[in-house]
Design an enzyme around this catalytic site. Sequence first.
Site, PDB file in Angstrom:
ATOM      1  CE1 TYR A 162     -13.842  18.930  32.800  1.00 56.16           C
ATOM      2  CE2 TYR A 162     -15.426  20.708  33.163  1.00 56.16           C
ATOM      3  CZ  TYR A 162     -14.199  20.115  33.430  1.00 56.16           C
ATOM      4  OH  TYR A 162     -13.340  20.699  34.329  1.00 56.16           O
ATOM      5  NE  ARG A 169     -11.606  15.627  38.124  1.00 59.71           N
ATOM      6  CZ  ARG A 169     -11.109  16.575  37.342  1.00 59.71           C
ATOM      7  NH1 ARG A 169      -9.901  16.441  36.825  1.00 59.71           N
ATOM      8  NH2 ARG A 169     -11.833  17.649  37.043  1.00 59.71           N
ATOM      9  CE1 TYR A 222     -12.925  27.704  38.353  1.00 61.40           C
ATOM     10  CE2 TYR A 222     -13.635  25.811  37.067  1.00 61.40           C
ATOM     11  CZ  TYR A 222     -12.768  26.861  37.263  1.00 61.40           C
ATOM     12  OH  TYR A 222     -11.759  27.072  36.370  1.00 61.40           O
ATOM     13  NE  ARG A 235      -7.182  27.233  38.402  1.00 59.55           N
ATOM     14  CZ  ARG A 235      -8.210  27.126  37.583  1.00 59.55           C
ATOM     15  NH1 ARG A 235      -8.092  26.501  36.414  1.00 59.55           N
ATOM     16  NH2 ARG A 235      -9.379  27.633  37.922  1.00 59.55           N
ATOM     17  CD  GLU A 343      -7.806  23.316  28.651  1.00 57.65           C
ATOM     18  OE1 GLU A 343      -9.042  23.481  28.516  1.00 57.65           O
ATOM     19  OE2 GLU A 343      -7.303  22.347  29.242  1.00 57.65           O
TER      20      GLU A 343
HETATM   21  C1  3EB Z   1     -10.647  25.474  33.749  1.00 57.85           C
HETATM   22  O1  3EB Z   1      -9.715  26.135  34.183  1.00 57.85           O
HETATM   23  C2  3EB Z   1     -10.493  24.981  32.356  1.00 57.85           C
HETATM   24  O2  3EB Z   1     -11.307  19.410  35.077  1.00 57.85           O
HETATM   25  O3  3EB Z   1      -9.300  18.660  35.424  1.00 57.85           O
HETATM   26  C3  3EB Z   1      -8.463  22.779  32.779  1.00 57.85           C
HETATM   27  C4  3EB Z   1      -7.608  21.842  33.399  1.00 57.85           C
HETATM   28  C5  3EB Z   1      -9.820  22.618  32.852  1.00 57.85           C
HETATM   29  C6  3EB Z   1      -8.147  20.765  34.091  1.00 57.85           C
HETATM   30  C7  3EB Z   1     -10.085  19.491  34.938  1.00 57.85           C
HETATM   31  C8  3EB Z   1     -10.347  21.529  33.552  1.00 57.85           C
HETATM   32  C9  3EB Z   1      -9.522  20.618  34.170  1.00 57.85           C
HETATM   33  O4  3EB Z   1     -11.670  25.248  34.390  1.00 57.85           O
HETATM   34  C10 3EB Z   1     -10.760  23.558  32.188  1.00 57.85           C
END
Ligand code: 3EB
Length: 355
Positions: A162, A169, A222, A235, A343
């Site tokens: 991941y 990406r 992050y 989001r 999720e």
């Molecule tokens: C998170 O919030 C959980 O890498 O595109 C959720 C939706 C998550 C999309 C992405 C990752 C992604 O970090 C994981």
Amino acid sequence: MTPKASKLQSTSDQPEQGRVPLRLIYAPAADESAAWEYGQYVLGETRFEPAPTAIYEKEFNHPLVCVPTQQLLGPPVKEYWLSPTPVEYRRQADIRFGHNEQVLFGYTQFSLPASGASLEKQIRRRYDTMLKLLRSQGYAHLMRVWNYLPRIGDEIEGMECYRRFCRARHEAFERLYEDLIPNLPATSVLGTSGTDLQMVFLAGRTSPHHYENPRQVSAYHYPQKYGPKSPLFARATSVRWSCEETLFISGTASIVGHESRHRQDAGAQAEEILRNIEALIAHVAASIRTASPGLGGIGHLRVYLRNSSDLGTVRQIVEGRLSAPTQVAYLQAGICRRELLVEMEALLSLKNPPN
Ligand code: 3EB
């Protein structure tokens, strides 16, 4: 005329102004007649089962995504993205797509390379190809992306798959967008038991609105401890049509701030996720000055579980907080952080605010 076809007909009889260019339908997976009835009004289809029979591929023109995963509850469903007008289908540079005047549904997949370097190179390339194709076709604005990633949690040459995906990406987006953040769409990344990385995307001609969650740090901010390059997604993304707004909510985990909450407790994670989604819906509704429909306003919900044994616990929580009309699909899937067990992602229609 069959009931389904007549329903479709009445949709297309509406004046151009009042039509939504894409809408999602769940149909029983066992019912092959649905594809015939919807015919060339299907932008794209997703099934939760391994690859199709060769015959199926020959009989239909629309992009068909078969996600090798298990639906955990109820009669298996398949998803149809329907258009109010006939869809045009094409295939270019390993990408299959269907489009109407306003939106494009695209699909591409490739066998996941074994080495870290070639895996990242292939992901960069595919994103690059996809973004360039969207530009050349006039659907430059990503609205929603799904990535189905085999081996999501495996370490490949010392780095989680991941995290490698995120770096690749990130590098692809960085190269193609001058201004990154305003272009990041709602996204999900789930682990499958397959061998191919599958990428599915919806794109449009006009710029959608992207939203962040007030309870969470934006993923693109992050800290480095989650990987060398941050995950690039919004989001939520909403797209305004003349009559209503379509809101795509990204894959949402039990993360508050940037930290995972309720390690290894699926029930508590499900509750946290629903609080996250509720806060996000309220935030979007406030931004567009419409009343928040709350969790009850969710039209479609996908619930991903790492362990099928958590189904009973999670289902009870979901059913307690959602209203009856919500269509829910429970799916077995890999999730990006080891400690996360659940999720969820959602799709809603929002009424446009009165002018
Ligand atoms: C998170 O919030 C959980 O890498 O595109 C959720 C939706 C998550 C999309 C992405 C990752 C992604 O970090 C994981």
